[in-house]
Design a protein around this motif. Structure first.
Motif, PDB file in Angstrom:
ATOM      1  N   MET A  91      19.426  94.339 -61.370  1.00  0.00           N
ATOM      2  CA  MET A  91      19.482  94.975 -60.118  1.00  0.00           C
ATOM      3  C   MET A  91      18.448  94.696 -59.180  1.00  0.00           C
ATOM      4  O   MET A  91      18.703  94.204 -57.986  1.00  0.00           O
ATOM      5  N   GLY A  92      17.210  94.516 -59.804  1.00  0.00           N
ATOM      6  CA  GLY A  92      16.097  94.433 -58.852  1.00  0.00           C
ATOM      7  C   GLY A  92      15.224  93.287 -59.029  1.00  0.00           C
ATOM      8  O   GLY A  92      15.629  92.592 -60.075  1.00  0.00           O
ATOM      9  N   ALA A  93      14.037  93.252 -58.460  1.00  0.00           N
ATOM     10  CA  ALA A  93      13.064  92.182 -58.769  1.00  0.00           C
ATOM     11  C   ALA A  93      12.254  92.304 -60.107  1.00  0.00           C
ATOM     12  O   ALA A  93      12.301  93.315 -60.891  1.00  0.00           O
ATOM     13  N   ILE A  94      12.014  91.294 -60.584  1.00  0.00           N
ATOM     14  CA  ILE A  94      11.388  91.211 -62.061  1.00  0.00           C
ATOM     15  C   ILE A  94       9.873  91.347 -61.673  1.00  0.00           C
ATOM     16  O   ILE A  94       9.080  90.557 -60.978  1.00  0.00           O
ATOM     17  N   ARG A  95       9.260  92.692 -62.056  1.00  0.00           N
ATOM     18  CA  ARG A  95       7.885  92.819 -61.720  1.00  0.00           C
ATOM     19  C   ARG A  95       6.880  92.808 -63.007  1.00  0.00           C
ATOM     20  O   ARG A  95       5.867  92.892 -62.787  1.00  0.00           O
ATOM     21  N   ALA A  96       7.518  92.500 -64.049  1.00  0.00           N
ATOM     22  CA  ALA A  96       6.536  92.497 -65.310  1.00  0.00           C
ATOM     23  C   ALA A  96       7.304  91.669 -66.276  1.00  0.00           C
ATOM     24  O   ALA A  96       8.317  91.716 -66.619  1.00  0.00           O
ATOM     25  N   ILE A  97       6.252  90.687 -66.855  1.00  0.00           N
ATOM     26  CA  ILE A  97       6.728  89.727 -68.035  1.00  0.00           C
ATOM     27  C   ILE A  97       5.837  89.796 -68.981  1.00  0.00           C
ATOM     28  O   ILE A  97       4.530  89.726 -68.816  1.00  0.00           O
ATOM     29  N   LYS A  98       6.033  89.922 -70.274  1.00  0.00           N
ATOM     30  CA  LYS A  98       5.221  90.013 -71.335  1.00  0.00           C
ATOM     31  C   LYS A  98       5.938  89.219 -72.475  1.00  0.00           C
ATOM     32  O   LYS A  98       6.952  89.386 -72.920  1.00  0.00           O
ATOM     33  N   PHE A  99       5.171  88.250 -73.611  1.00  0.00           N
ATOM     34  CA  PHE A  99       5.487  87.820 -74.597  1.00  0.00           C
ATOM     35  C   PHE A  99       4.842  88.447 -75.797  1.00  0.00           C
ATOM     36  O   PHE A  99       3.700  88.969 -75.792  1.00  0.00           O
ATOM     37  N   THR A 100       5.489  88.490 -76.730  1.00  0.00           N
ATOM     38  CA  THR A 100       4.982  88.911 -78.054  1.00  0.00           C
ATOM     39  C   THR A 100       3.887  87.883 -78.555  1.00  0.00           C
ATOM     40  O   THR A 100       3.911  86.785 -78.225  1.00  0.00           O
ATOM     41  N   SER A 101       2.928  88.308 -79.456  1.00  0.00           N
ATOM     42  CA  SER A 101       1.676  87.596 -79.797  1.00  0.00           C
ATOM     43  C   SER A 101       2.266  86.496 -80.658  1.00  0.00           C
ATOM     44  O   SER A 101       1.851  85.422 -80.627  1.00  0.00           O
ATOM     45  N   GLY A 105       5.265  84.960 -80.461  1.00  0.00           N
ATOM     46  CA  GLY A 105       6.071  83.979 -79.221  1.00  0.00           C
ATOM     47  C   GLY A 105       7.535  84.307 -79.490  1.00  0.00           C
ATOM     48  O   GLY A 105       8.599  83.423 -78.969  1.00  0.00           O
ATOM     49  N   ARG A 106       8.027  85.115 -80.534  1.00  0.00           N
ATOM     50  CA  ARG A 106       9.255  85.421 -81.033  1.00  0.00           C
ATOM     51  C   ARG A 106      10.318  86.014 -79.601  1.00  0.00           C
ATOM     52  O   ARG A 106      11.410  85.816 -79.718  1.00  0.00           O
ATOM     53  N   PHE A 107       9.497  87.056 -78.902  1.00  0.00           N
ATOM     54  CA  PHE A 107      10.345  87.741 -77.944  1.00  0.00           C
ATOM     55  C   PHE A 107       9.361  87.569 -76.819  1.00  0.00           C
ATOM     56  O   PHE A 107       8.330  87.736 -76.472  1.00  0.00           O
ATOM     57  N   MET A 108      10.408  88.064 -75.659  1.00  0.00           N
ATOM     58  CA  MET A 108       9.802  87.935 -74.024  1.00  0.00           C
ATOM     59  C   MET A 108      10.732  89.147 -73.426  1.00  0.00           C
ATOM     60  O   MET A 108      11.752  89.400 -73.430  1.00  0.00           O
ATOM     61  N   ALA A 109       9.741  90.161 -72.935  1.00  0.00           N
ATOM     62  CA  ALA A 109      10.380  91.239 -72.153  1.00  0.00           C
ATOM     63  C   ALA A 109      10.090  90.898 -70.588  1.00  0.00           C
ATOM     64  O   ALA A 109       8.975  90.537 -70.155  1.00  0.00           O
ATOM     65  N   ALA A 110      11.333  91.365 -70.175  1.00  0.00           N
ATOM     66  CA  ALA A 110      10.954  91.168 -68.424  1.00  0.00           C
ATOM     67  C   ALA A 110      11.571  92.650 -67.812  1.00  0.00           C
ATOM     68  O   ALA A 110      12.804  93.079 -68.086  1.00  0.00           O
ATOM     69  N   ALA A 111      10.666  93.198 -67.066  1.00  0.00           N
ATOM     70  CA  ALA A 111      11.089  94.602 -66.710  1.00  0.00           C
ATOM     71  C   ALA A 111      11.504  94.297 -65.050  1.00  0.00           C
ATOM     72  O   ALA A 111      10.599  93.883 -64.407  1.00  0.00           O
TER      73      ALA A 111
END
Length: 315
Positions: A230-240, A242-248
């Motif tokens: 729905m909205g803007a992607i305001r935060a992005i993080k990778f696991t240490s 490198g297996r996963f990436m989260a986008a909030a």
């Protein structure tokens, strides 16, 4: 609103904003402890050039980061506060700019190519500033053509991603601030970025509701375009690892992508409220989510699920 108000330093230790306090939450003790109260007057304990000896009070925190035993926080009126977690009091506080629209959009703790620790800030006055963590002297002051909403430094400390009120994102030399490349593809302003641990892939989050992946070895086009809900992607993080990436997104939705599948597999976390920040634990076993809501404000923890020794997702 730009939000980066949560930081996990271990799977048991999380720092987050609560009203005018930065709190430490211990999942082992099931207890929260106040680390810094920014409603009360803050008087620095260390005399440094540029520090406000009279201190500051009632800071509305706009961004924060905790790393290497150091807490840094930025404010909506251009403030910067630095506190070592193992020392009493605040070591440094200053006004980065007196611009009327002076919000500190991003405050980060990063490393130079030789391993030195630096504090990097990005402000609406279109400037990026770099501070030493010993004397808090300014080591760099870079200006750009538009308000800077976010910066992130590559793991080797050489490249600086600069994002803001432009459809383009910049890659710059972290030592000089000189632009090296322009990343084109987003349709609106950008607010978040993160580097994959391999050092080659940069993720950028934009108000056009997408997260784009870029390989710095070939910047002619983005590797992938990942859609939000729905909205803007305001935060992005990778696991240490490198297996996963989260986008909030700004509210309600967090997307966790499986990097090993070239980001084709994902998990959507649907919650209620504005997202105050996301952070993976350093061991990559937990994903913490801050929810900013007057009624349902909370800290959520999602554990990494394992099945037959394979990692499936976060639950």
């Amino acid at each position: 609103m730009l939000r980066n108000l949560l930081s996990a330093t271990s799977k048991h230790d999380v720092y987050l904003m609560q009203n005018y306090s930065i709190m430490h939450w211990s999942s082992l003790l099931r207890k929260g402890t106040e680390v810094l109260n920014v409603a009360r007057p803050i008087v620095p304990t260390q005399k440094s050039l540029g520090c406000l000896p009279q201190g500051m009070a009632r800071i509305q925190i706009s961004t924060m980061a905790v790393k290497d035993n150091l807490l840094v926080a930025g404010g909506f009126r251009g403030e910067l506060v630095c506190k070592f977690l193992n020392r009493a009091g605040v070591s440094f506080c200053t006004k980065l700019t007196n611009d009327d629209n002076a919000i500190t959009n991003c405050a980060d703790i990063c490393h130079t190519p030789n391993g030195s620790i630096r504090i990097m800030t990005a402000n609406n006055d279109a400037c990026v500033r770099i501070f030493d963590t010993e004397s808090f002297s300014i080591q760099g002051h870079f200006c750009f053509p538009w308000c800077v909403n976010n910066t992130s430094v590559s793991l080797d400390g050489k490249l600086l991603a600069v994002l803001g009120d432009s459809t383009d994102c910049l890659l710059a030399d972290s030592q000089t601030g000189k632009p090296i490349a322009s990343l084109k593809g987003h349709l609106d302003y950008s607010f978040a970025s993160a580097w994959h641990p391999d050092g080659y892939v940069l993720a950028t989050g934009n108000q056009d509701t997408t997260c784009r992946l870029w390989d710095i070895r070939n910047l002619s086009t983005s590797l992938a375009v990942l859609e939000g809900r729905m909205g803007a992607i305001r935060a992005i993080k990778f696991t240490s690892d490198g297996r996963f990436m989260a986008a909030a997104e700004a509210a309600d939705f967090i997307h966790v992508f499986d990097v090993a599948s070239d980001y084709t597999k994902s998990q959507e976390i649907d919650l209620f409220g504005e997202v105050a920040g996301i952070s993976f634990s350093p061991d990559a076993e937990s994903l913490f989510v801050g929810v900013a809501d007057r009624t349902y404000g909370s800290l959520l923890e999602f554990k990494r699920r394992r099945s037959r020794y394979y990692i499936d997702s976060f639950l």
